[in-house]
Design an enzyme around this catalytic site. Structure first.
Site, PDB file in Angstrom:
ATOM      1  N   GLU A   1       8.578  -9.482  14.843  1.00 57.12           N
ATOM      2  CA  GLU A   1       7.884  -8.354  14.213  1.00 57.12           C
ATOM      3  C   GLU A   1       8.894  -7.368  13.615  1.00 57.12           C
ATOM      4  O   GLU A   1       8.740  -6.899  12.482  1.00 57.12           O
ATOM      5  CB  GLU A   1       7.015  -7.607  15.237  1.00 57.12           C
TER       6      GLU A   1
ATOM      7  N   GLU B   1       4.120  -5.091  32.123  1.00 58.20           N
ATOM      8  CA  GLU B   1       5.170  -6.079  31.840  1.00 58.20           C
ATOM      9  C   GLU B   1       6.090  -6.191  33.060  1.00 58.20           C
ATOM     10  O   GLU B   1       6.679  -7.231  33.311  1.00 58.20           O
ATOM     11  CB  GLU B   1       5.966  -5.686  30.581  1.00 58.20           C
TER      12      GLU B   1
ATOM     13  N   LYS C   1       4.950 -16.400  21.901  1.00 62.56           N
ATOM     14  CA  LYS C   1       5.918 -16.260  20.798  1.00 62.56           C
ATOM     15  C   LYS C   1       6.287 -17.637  20.260  1.00 62.56           C
ATOM     16  O   LYS C   1       6.331 -17.863  19.052  1.00 62.56           O
ATOM     17  CB  LYS C   1       7.205 -15.583  21.296  1.00 62.56           C
TER      18      LYS C   1
HETATM   19  O1  F6P Z   1       7.633  -8.809  24.055  1.00 61.31           O
HETATM   20  C1  F6P Z   1       8.585  -8.692  25.014  1.00 61.31           C
HETATM   21  C2  F6P Z   1       9.747  -7.820  24.667  1.00 61.31           C
HETATM   22  O2  F6P Z   1      10.892  -8.524  24.971  1.00 61.31           O
HETATM   23  C3  F6P Z   1       9.717  -6.494  25.402  1.00 61.31           C
HETATM   24  O3  F6P Z   1      10.127  -6.610  26.701  1.00 61.31           O
HETATM   25  C4  F6P Z   1      10.592  -5.680  24.547  1.00 61.31           C
HETATM   26  O4  F6P Z   1      10.468  -4.322  24.831  1.00 61.31           O
HETATM   27  C5  F6P Z   1      10.077  -6.073  23.188  1.00 61.31           C
HETATM   28  O5  F6P Z   1       9.804  -7.455  23.297  1.00 61.31           O
HETATM   29  C6  F6P Z   1      10.981  -5.810  22.033  1.00 61.31           C
HETATM   30  O6  F6P Z   1      12.198  -6.487  22.158  1.00 61.31           O
HETATM   31  P1  F6P Z   1      13.445  -6.103  21.273  1.00 61.31           P
HETATM   32  O7  F6P Z   1      13.828  -4.695  21.576  1.00 61.31           O
HETATM   33  O8  F6P Z   1      14.512  -7.083  21.653  1.00 61.31           O
HETATM   34  O9  F6P Z   1      13.062  -6.237  19.831  1.00 61.31           O
END
Ligand code: F6P
Length: 569
Positions: free
Chosen positions: A241, A383, A534
């Site tokens: 994302e 989480e 994912k």
């Molecule tokens: O969706 C899980 C996760 O790993 C969360 O724990 C984390 O806060 C989020 O995605 C965003 O991850 P990143 O900061 O690595 O983009």
């Protein structure tokens, strides 16, 4: 002892205080939860107390409202409206001891690799440790590194806020857009909203998280690229994302500035642990603010992930927030369990989850600036404690993390409170209130506080049939107007919503989550449960866009939905 965070070495005597790490071995030999003596005692005590009404508990002890309270780090907790008596609290505290909570706290503050499935420390407490402290991870003093990053963030924030940092065309930065998701979004947006009173009102702050393009489109639609700074916040810098939104942001910026790629340098900074990916994306690592693998995403709002917060409220207010975190850390680390706010709240969450079958906890801030606090807590709590195997990988035979949810009062009162008051489910509530409004307006604040106090009272004591009849209510309506009561709540009171209070409040929940996870013997610091979805999305993505109909090998429902989308897109 590697971590000399003016901590860990503590006064002796009290069984709740530190043993300087001598308990570390004991942690490995914790009796399974249902076999712990305190658990068994609670099972039996629950039978007595489950039938008691809060009316009876209050009638039996005229000082209950004063006795069942605790204070720390500027927060006052009234937990008297919970379905506990002194015996239940004693046993719960004993359960914390038998669960090795003391050793776990010491291990966390010392920087032990308590996140066993990722072989990492969970050292968010180091993010707010004083400069004078030393905590060693792999022989390196992480506190010095933390303060070096904080100083760089401060210098950068000052340059942007003063207008010394200029965009590509020479204009000053007036808009800041944080791009991140999960812990790289929820903390920053929550803190920005919570501390808006302290923020620069002549600057615009936006937060883009969702891969739904509308999130980005709406965030930038009225912004001038020449005055916009993007903070790409991602611990891993691989999150789909965030990468996708960052790419769209770069394209928007470059296009808006006449196709000049060089513009990126003045309009993009990164917050990450992954310098390689940051530079591969095209952001100069000189404009990167680092943090470390021992900071979990949902525990990172006080790391460089809080850069947008610092830009909004300034370095001094950010440091005030850190001081609040630190005060709660110290309280958690040193206060005896029976007087320890995070421990008490964590134990009560266990009490309701495991003994009363409660599925959720509602967090109800009577402070509009905290409107994103429940959303932030959803990730922090769920989480962390949404796990069904123990640290050793064995399936648990008891409920773990409850669902946390909520909305600010008084809005929630006109929405879902009906279910809390008269529904069939038990929903323990955390009310959060402040004695002073940041911007007093007529009688608003007194009315707000009257409401929060009324809700706790109504939930606990309800209204009996006799009371309803005495009001002359027609007989047919009596059952509808009865409030059973006996619905538990905590009330957390602070003087005012300051940066310090916010830090203390967040740390309160962080440590409550840790307390719960310790009792349940689960790892509150990993999140393997997010991986499967994912991976499947990566597989489905080309199947949605391939020119020729792909051979689908999912279940019949997923196959059918993919075909449906391909036809309709
Ligand atoms: O969706 C899980 C996760 O790993 C969360 O724990 C984390 O806060 C989020 O995605 C965003 O991850 P990143 O900061 O690595 O983009």
């Amino acid at each position: 002892m590697p971590g000399a965070f003016a901590c860990v070495r503590m006064e002796g005597g009290d069984p709740d205080t530190s043993d300087g790490g001598r308990n570390a071995n004991a942690m490995r030999a914790i009796t399974p939860l249902p076999r712990r003596p305190a658990w068994k005692a609670l099972v039996s005590h629950h039978k007595t107390i489950a039938g008691l009404h809060l009316r009876q508990l209050f009638a039996a002890d005229s000082k209950r409202g004063e006795r069942f309270t605790a204070s720390g780090a500027g927060l006052f907790l009234d937990y008297s409206k919970n379905r506990v008596d002194a015996e239940a609290m004693k046993r719960l505290v004993q359960l914390a001891r038998e669960s090795g909570l003391r050793a776990r706290i010491d291990a966390m503050f010392r920087g032990d690799r308590i996140n066993v499935t990722e072989h990492r420390a969970a050292l968010h407490v180091a993010l707010r440790a004083p400069k004078s402290a030393t905590i060693l991870v792999d022989g390196k003093d992480v506190v010095a590194e933390v303060h070096a990053v904080l100083d760089r963030m401060g210098a950068f924030a000052d340059r942007v806020r003063s207008g010394r940092w200029r965009g590509h065309t020479g204009r000053r930065i007036r808009n800041v857009v944080n791009i991140g998701i999960g812990g790289s979004d929820l903390g920053p947006v929550m803190a920005y909203e919570a501390l808006k009173h302290y923020s620069r009102r002549d600057m615009t702050f936006r937060f883009v998280s969702n891969v739904d393009g509308i999130d980005f489109v709406e965030a930038v639609r009225d912004l001038d690229p020449a005055e916009t700074l993007f903070i790409v916040s991602s611990k891993t810098f691989t999150t789909l994302e965030t990468r996708t939104n960052a790419e769209s942001a770069r394209a928007w910026l470059v296009q808006g500035l006449g196709g000049r790629e060089r513009a990126v340098a003045k309009h993009f900074v990164a917050v990450s642990t992954n310098a390689g990916q940051v530079s591969a994306f095209g952001i100069d690592t000189a404009n990167m603010f680092g943090f470390w693998d021992w900071v979990g995403g949902r525990y990172s709002m006080d790391s460089a992930i809080g850069l947008s917060t610092m830009l909004a409220v300034g370095p001094a207010n950010f440091r005030r927030m850190l001081a609040g975190f630190r005060a709660m850390d110290e309280h958690f680390r040193t206060a005896p369990f029976g007087e320890n706010l995070p421990v008490i709240m964590g134990l009560l969450a266990v009490w309701y989850s495991n003994f009363f079958g409660a599925e959720t906890v509602a967090v109800l801030p009577y402070e509009n600036y905290l409107k994103r606090f429940p959303a932030y807590l959803q990730q922090l709590t769920m989480e962390s404690n949404g796990k069904s195997v123990t640290l050793a990988g064995r399936r648990v035979r008891y409920a773990t993390g409850p669902v946390y949810w909520g909305e600010p009062g008084t809005n929630g009162q006109h929405s879902f409170y009906q279910l809390i008051h008269q529904g069939t489910r038990l929903v323990p509530c955390d009310f959060i209130a402040f004695a002073r409004a940041l911007t007093p307006l007529g009688r608003h604040h007194d009315m707000l506080i009257a409401n929060v106090l009324a809700q706790g009272e109504a939930l606990a004591f309800g209204k009996t049939e006799a009371e309803v009849r005495a009001e002359g209510v027609p007989e047919a309506l009596v059952p509808h107007k009865v409030f059973e009561g006996n619905r538990p709540s905590n009330t957390i009171f602070a003087r005012q919503l300051t940066p310090e209070t916010l830090g203390a409040l967040v740390a309160l929940y962080e440590h409550s989550v840790f307390t719960q996870g310790t009792i349940w013997g689960i790892n509150s610091f990993d999140q393997w449960g997010v991986e499967l979805g994912k991976a499947l999305a990566q597989r489905i993505m080309p199947e949605l866009t391939a020119r020729a109909a792909p051979r689908l090998a999912h279940d019949s429902s997923t196959n059918q939905l993919i075909r449906h989308y391909r036809r309709a897109r």
